[in-house]
Scaffold this motif. Structure first.
Motif, PDB file in Angstrom:
ATOM      1  N   ILE A   1       0.868  -1.179   0.000  1.00 59.35           N
ATOM      2  CA  ILE A   1       0.000   0.000   0.000  1.00 59.35           C
ATOM      3  C   ILE A   1       0.906   1.230   0.000  1.00 59.35           C
ATOM      4  O   ILE A   1       1.800   1.349   0.840  1.00 59.35           O
ATOM      5  CB  ILE A   1      -0.910   0.022   1.255  1.00 59.35           C
ATOM      6  CG1 ILE A   1      -1.722  -1.272   1.319  1.00 59.35           C
ATOM      7  CG2 ILE A   1      -1.814   1.238   1.258  1.00 59.35           C
ATOM      8  CD1 ILE A   1      -2.444  -1.479   2.633  1.00 59.35           C
ATOM      9  N   THR A   2       0.693   2.115  -0.952  1.00 57.53           N
ATOM     10  CA  THR A   2       1.537   3.315  -1.024  1.00 57.53           C
ATOM     11  C   THR A   2       0.708   4.566  -0.765  1.00 57.53           C
ATOM     12  O   THR A   2      -0.490   4.609  -1.054  1.00 57.53           O
ATOM     13  CB  THR A   2       2.208   3.442  -2.410  1.00 57.53           C
ATOM     14  OG1 THR A   2       1.203   3.618  -3.401  1.00 57.53           O
ATOM     15  CG2 THR A   2       3.047   2.220  -2.722  1.00 57.53           C
ATOM     16  N   THR A   3       1.354   5.564  -0.226  1.00 55.08           N
ATOM     17  CA  THR A   3       0.706   6.855  -0.019  1.00 55.08           C
ATOM     18  C   THR A   3       1.759   7.954  -0.063  1.00 55.08           C
ATOM     19  O   THR A   3       2.907   7.738   0.312  1.00 55.08           O
ATOM     20  CB  THR A   3      -0.049   6.906   1.333  1.00 55.08           C
ATOM     21  OG1 THR A   3      -0.669   8.184   1.480  1.00 55.08           O
ATOM     22  CG2 THR A   3       0.906   6.689   2.521  1.00 55.08           C
ATOM     23  N   SER A   4       1.359   9.112  -0.531  1.00 54.15           N
ATOM     24  CA  SER A   4       2.267  10.254  -0.505  1.00 54.15           C
ATOM     25  C   SER A   4       2.038  11.089   0.755  1.00 54.15           C
ATOM     26  O   SER A   4       2.769  12.032   1.031  1.00 54.15           O
ATOM     27  CB  SER A   4       2.072  11.129  -1.753  1.00 54.15           C
ATOM     28  OG  SER A   4       0.726  11.551  -1.838  1.00 54.15           O
ATOM     29  N   ASN A   5       0.993  10.746   1.530  1.00 52.96           N
ATOM     30  CA  ASN A   5       0.705  11.468   2.768  1.00 52.96           C
ATOM     31  C   ASN A   5       0.189  10.475   3.800  1.00 52.96           C
ATOM     32  O   ASN A   5      -0.999  10.148   3.831  1.00 52.96           O
ATOM     33  CB  ASN A   5      -0.322  12.580   2.513  1.00 52.96           C
ATOM     34  CG  ASN A   5      -0.540  13.450   3.739  1.00 52.96           C
ATOM     35  OD1 ASN A   5      -0.039  13.145   4.828  1.00 52.96           O
ATOM     36  ND2 ASN A   5      -1.280  14.520   3.569  1.00 52.96           N
ATOM     37  N   ILE A   6       1.071  10.014   4.664  1.00 55.47           N
ATOM     38  CA  ILE A   6       0.692   8.993   5.649  1.00 55.47           C
ATOM     39  C   ILE A   6      -0.312   9.515   6.665  1.00 55.47           C
ATOM     40  O   ILE A   6      -1.033   8.754   7.299  1.00 55.47           O
ATOM     41  CB  ILE A   6       1.948   8.411   6.347  1.00 55.47           C
ATOM     42  CG1 ILE A   6       1.598   7.062   6.987  1.00 55.47           C
ATOM     43  CG2 ILE A   6       2.515   9.419   7.355  1.00 55.47           C
ATOM     44  CD1 ILE A   6       2.774   6.201   7.296  1.00 55.47           C
TER      45      ILE A   6
ATOM     46  N   ASN B   1      -3.018  10.814   6.023  1.00 53.48           N
ATOM     47  CA  ASN B   1      -4.367  10.522   5.524  1.00 53.48           C
ATOM     48  C   ASN B   1      -4.752   9.058   5.705  1.00 53.48           C
ATOM     49  O   ASN B   1      -5.860   8.674   5.361  1.00 53.48           O
ATOM     50  CB  ASN B   1      -4.481  10.882   4.038  1.00 53.48           C
ATOM     51  CG  ASN B   1      -4.494  12.380   3.819  1.00 53.48           C
ATOM     52  OD1 ASN B   1      -4.777  13.145   4.727  1.00 53.48           O
ATOM     53  ND2 ASN B   1      -4.195  12.805   2.606  1.00 53.48           N
ATOM     54  N   VAL B   2      -3.843   8.252   6.247  1.00 48.03           N
ATOM     55  CA  VAL B   2      -4.108   6.826   6.430  1.00 48.03           C
ATOM     56  C   VAL B   2      -4.519   6.576   7.876  1.00 48.03           C
ATOM     57  O   VAL B   2      -3.898   7.096   8.803  1.00 48.03           O
ATOM     58  CB  VAL B   2      -2.855   5.985   6.079  1.00 48.03           C
ATOM     59  CG1 VAL B   2      -3.139   4.501   6.243  1.00 48.03           C
ATOM     60  CG2 VAL B   2      -2.393   6.296   4.665  1.00 48.03           C
TER      61      VAL B   2
END
Length: 201
Positions: free
Chosen positions: A22-27, A29-30
């Protein structure tokens, strides 16, 4: 809610033959419940300097390499955005927008007549906000002798740095609208609302 619950169930009871990345550019928001069930690996971004050097070697003009490296993290993405998106048209609108501010002209009329033909959807509006934010950072940092991203617009940047006040508040407004754009909102109304708020500050 159902999607998050399904994801949590999947993460809590994985089968032995499946790996999930799982990738995100803004953790931020997780959800913390998802983060706690994952091995977190933070990837280091390439330095802006290196991105600019590499992008200019691929025939991206220096100013565009400087601007795009502010919010894109790879040379391939910079090249793709420069060559295959509405970036150049939106950049022209941002430069004209700054010129309109500098000359004290009616911004609302400008965005309704000129910008609305270029900024047609959410992605265009997000690009406009990214480029506008970078230009206002240039205006704020000009007096500190920081390197400009809008190198070819130094005259306008200098003029605006002397004319505008409350630049930090204007930057905050632009950032706030970046968040609003992620919701399903009418782009034309957001653009008008942004201009009205910027003129009030």
């Amino acid at each position: 809610t159902e999607a998050v619950n399904s994801l949590l169930k999947f993460l809590e009871e994985p089968t032995s033959d499946i790996y999930a990345i799982i990738t995100t550019s803004n953790i931020n928001n997780v959800l913390s419940t998802i983060i706690s069930r994952c091995m977190n690996i933070r990837l280091k971004k390439a330095s802006k300097h290196q991105l600019v050097v590499d992008a200019t070697k691929k025939d991206i003009p220096l100013e565009d390499a400087l601007i795009l490296s502010c919010f894109l993290g790879s040379v391939d993405t910079i090249i793709d955005t420069y060559e295959n998106s509405s970036y150049l048209s939106i950049k022209d609108i941002v430069v004209e927008f700054l010129d309109q501010i500098n000359e004290g002209k009616d911004l609302l009329y400008f965005v309704q007549v000129e910008a609305s033909d270029i900024i047609k959807d959410k992605n265009d509006f997000l690009m406009f906000l990214e480029l506008l934010e970078i230009s206002f950072l240039d205006i704020m940092n000009y007096k500190n002798g920081a390197e400009l991203n809008y190198k070819e617009q130094e005259e306008i940047i200098e003029s605006l740095s002397n004319k505008l006040d409350k630049i930090e508040e204007k930057l905050s407004t632009i950032m706030l609208f970046k968040g609003c754009t992620m919701a399903n909102a009418n782009v034309k109304l957001l653009l008008d609302s942004l201009v009205i708020k910027l003129e009030r500050r």
